[in-house]
Write an enzyme that holds these catalytic residues in place. Structure first.
Site, short mmCIF file in Angstrom:
data_model
loop_
_atom_site.label_atom_id
_atom_site.label_comp_id
_atom_site.label_asym_id
_atom_site.label_seq_id
_atom_site.Cartn_x
_atom_site.Cartn_y
_atom_site.Cartn_z
N SER A 248 17.73 33.26 -29.29
CA SER A 248 17.34 31.86 -29.20
C SER A 248 15.84 31.82 -28.91
O SER A 248 15.20 32.85 -28.75
CB SER A 248 18.09 31.19 -28.07
OG SER A 248 17.71 31.77 -26.83
N LYS A 249 15.31 30.61 -28.85
CA LYS A 249 13.89 30.44 -28.50
C LYS A 249 13.59 31.14 -27.18
O LYS A 249 12.56 31.77 -27.01
CB LYS A 249 13.59 28.94 -28.35
CG LYS A 249 13.46 28.24 -29.70
CD LYS A 249 12.04 27.78 -29.94
CE LYS A 249 11.78 27.46 -31.40
NZ LYS A 249 12.63 26.37 -31.89
#
Length: 485
Positions: A248-249
């Site tokens: 994910s980010k």
RNA sequence: GCCCCCAUCGUCUAGUGGACUAGGACGCAGCCCUUUCAAGGCUACGACCGGGGUUCGAAUCCCCGUGGGGGCACCA
């Protein structure tokens, strides 16, 4: 390969590209880059350039692409829009698709209503599927807003064959009438990819397993056209290092903090080599019996779609370091020199090519990333070094004893014509022996004095490159420092 | 919620019914080499998700659980 220019080029896309490249080169085919830019809303300026730049850096440049050209162009889907409309109409004519005039608002209401009813699967309610084709054509001709939906079979099941997973059977009642042409006149992926794969004579489709759920739709579209199906291969996905979930980010930010990245375009700055990165991603989702360090050519030799693996793979950055170091060690001196030179230049050091050529073999097996060259070899190019006084004191000795040793070293070395291993090491060893000291202590002082650091490439080889004059002046400087303690 | 996919050491994987005392690689630990740090060599630790079947025999085939992943858009 067919990425969409909607974000950064990451490991997953790179691996797909690699496998495409490998397969093409293994079978004598062409490696094509097609841009799936049909979503104007998500388009990110510059991402097409980043894709090309990344592929280029990795050394897997496409044979055909928007910039390289080729006989199947154009290679941007937005430049092929007429083709999709023609094909969509063909499906409507054959009764495999139909125009849908439902407004986004009506669709939204229908969805909400279905959710309230807690249906198993929210889907298009089929209102426009029931419109008489003649009437629909009239409404289209009159300029009414519409999309085109694929008419999914409602009974029976669809069997799609994945090369790694075998037959995947889906009950058609779980499928939906997906939009294949949007109201802006551009196709969705489902239509565009199928049309292009056919037009471009694509033989193998390798894509992420996130496409598995729309797989039945895709084979139905291909079959509606009566086209031959490509070999479908749904690759494993990459999981974050913990193995729990996709990157994910947040995870990519964490990787950055640790000196790692999942974006190919950042790899170079972090000191990674294309060879190392390629080897690393190749072995995630591809099982070779005795996995090993492989060059791109060796990968081509060994590549085989039968040995690809379907299960998700956790990203392991330590392995990246391993492969990077292994490939650095494989590099010829001249090549490695050329690759590390920019780091010295960047650091403002007056690097000389001749010296660098001699230094390179000394640090090669110590490098994990290319930028490690700075930590191991900066002192070669500095006018002087600033040793940490404490480090000049040998283990088990005090400052007074250490300065005596330093003075003795100076005495021995200054009497020599040069400080090469051949001439300097024997007398130094003799001294260590006769003084009843251990090599660690004496060479440790000498090392810190001439390199300014506790860890360095081999001492005598280093001194030879630094040169007699500089070695002696650095030693003199160290003696002064010790004297002040 | 529904549908689909996946499941061997911590991680990446080999293994396609008997050759498995389950092999390799990364990492980790130790030893050797060694003037430091590496590299290299050797050794150790370490896994077939669980339960039922099928079979003379199962990591390998089937079923059910469980866990993980993906999807349910006029995004790809």
């Amino acid at each position: 390969m067919a990425p969409s220019p909607t974000g950064r080029f990451h490991l997953g896309s790179a691996r797909t590209a690699l496998f495409d490249y490998l397969l093409a080169h293994k079978t004598g085919g062409q490696f094509i880059l097609r841009l799936e830019d049909t979503d104007q809303k998500r388009f990110v300026p510059g991402s097409e350039e980043e894709i090309l730049r990344s592929l280029d850096w990795l050394g897997i440049t496409p044979d055909e692409s928007p910039v390289h050209g080729g006989k199947y162009g154009p290679y941007r889907q937005t430049e092929r829009r007429d083709l999709y409309l023609k094909r969509a109409n063909e499906l409507v004519q054959k009764g495999f698709a139909y125009p849908c005039f439902c407004s986004p608002e009506r669709l939204e209401r229908s969805r909400k209503e279905q959710e309230a009813r807690k249906v198993d699967r929210v889907r298009y309610d089929g209102l426009c599927r029931a419109i008489d084709p003649g009437d629909a054509a009239k409404r289209v001709a009159s300029g009414e807003n519409y999309v085109i939906r694929f008419k999914m079979p409602q009974d029976g099941s669809t069997t799609a064959h994945d090369h790694l997973r075998g037959d995947i059977v889906t009950e058609n009642k779980y499928l939906d009438d997906s939009v294949i042409m949007k109201s802006d006149g551009l196709p969705t992926y489902h239509l565009a990819a199928m049309v292009d794969d056919h037009e471009m004579e694509i033989t193998h489709v390798m894509r992420g397993s996130e496409w598995l759920s729309t797989f039945p739709l895709h084979v139905n579209i291909v079959r509606a056209f009566g086209w031959e199906e490509p070999v479908w291969i749904h690759l494993s996905v990459f999981l974050k290092p913990s193995g729990k979930g996709k990157m994910s980010k947040r995870e990519s930010a964490q990787a950055m903090k640790d000196g790692y990245t999942i974006f190919v375009d950042d790899m170079k700055d972090l000191g990674y080599t294309p060879e190392g990165v390629l080897n690393w991603i190749a072995l995630m989702g591809w099982g070779v019996a005795e996995d090993d360090v492989m060059s791109l050519d060796e990968m081509i030799q060994r590549f085989n779609i039968d040995t690809l693996t379907p299960s998700p793979a956790a990203i392991n950055f330590q392995r990246l370091d391993h492969f990077n170091g292994a490939h650095i060690r494989r590099l010829p001196t001249s090549d490695l020199s050329r690759r590390i030179k920019p780091y010295f230049v960047e650091a403002g050091l007056p690097v000389e090519d001749d010296a660098l050529l001699k230094i390179t073999p000394l640090i090669r097996e110590r490098l994990v990333t290319l930028d490690d060259c700075l930590a191991f070899a900066s002192f070669f190019f500095k006018e002087s070094v600033e040793p940490n006084p404490v480090e000049l004191i040998a283990k088990g000795l005090d400052a007074k004893q250490s300065v005596e040793i330093a003075k003795k070293c100076f005495e021995i070395l200054s009497a020599l014509p040069d400080v090469s291993p051949q001439t300097a090491e024997p007398p130094m060893r003799a001294y260590v022996e006769s003084a009843g000291l251990n090599a660690n202590q004496v060479f440790g002082i000498l090392r810190v004095a001439v390199t300014g650091q506790k860890v360095s490439p081999p001492l005598f080889e280093s001194m030879e490159i630094i040169g007699r004059e500089k070695v002696l002046s650095r030693l003199q400087n160290a003696i002064q420092i010790l004297l002040r303690m």
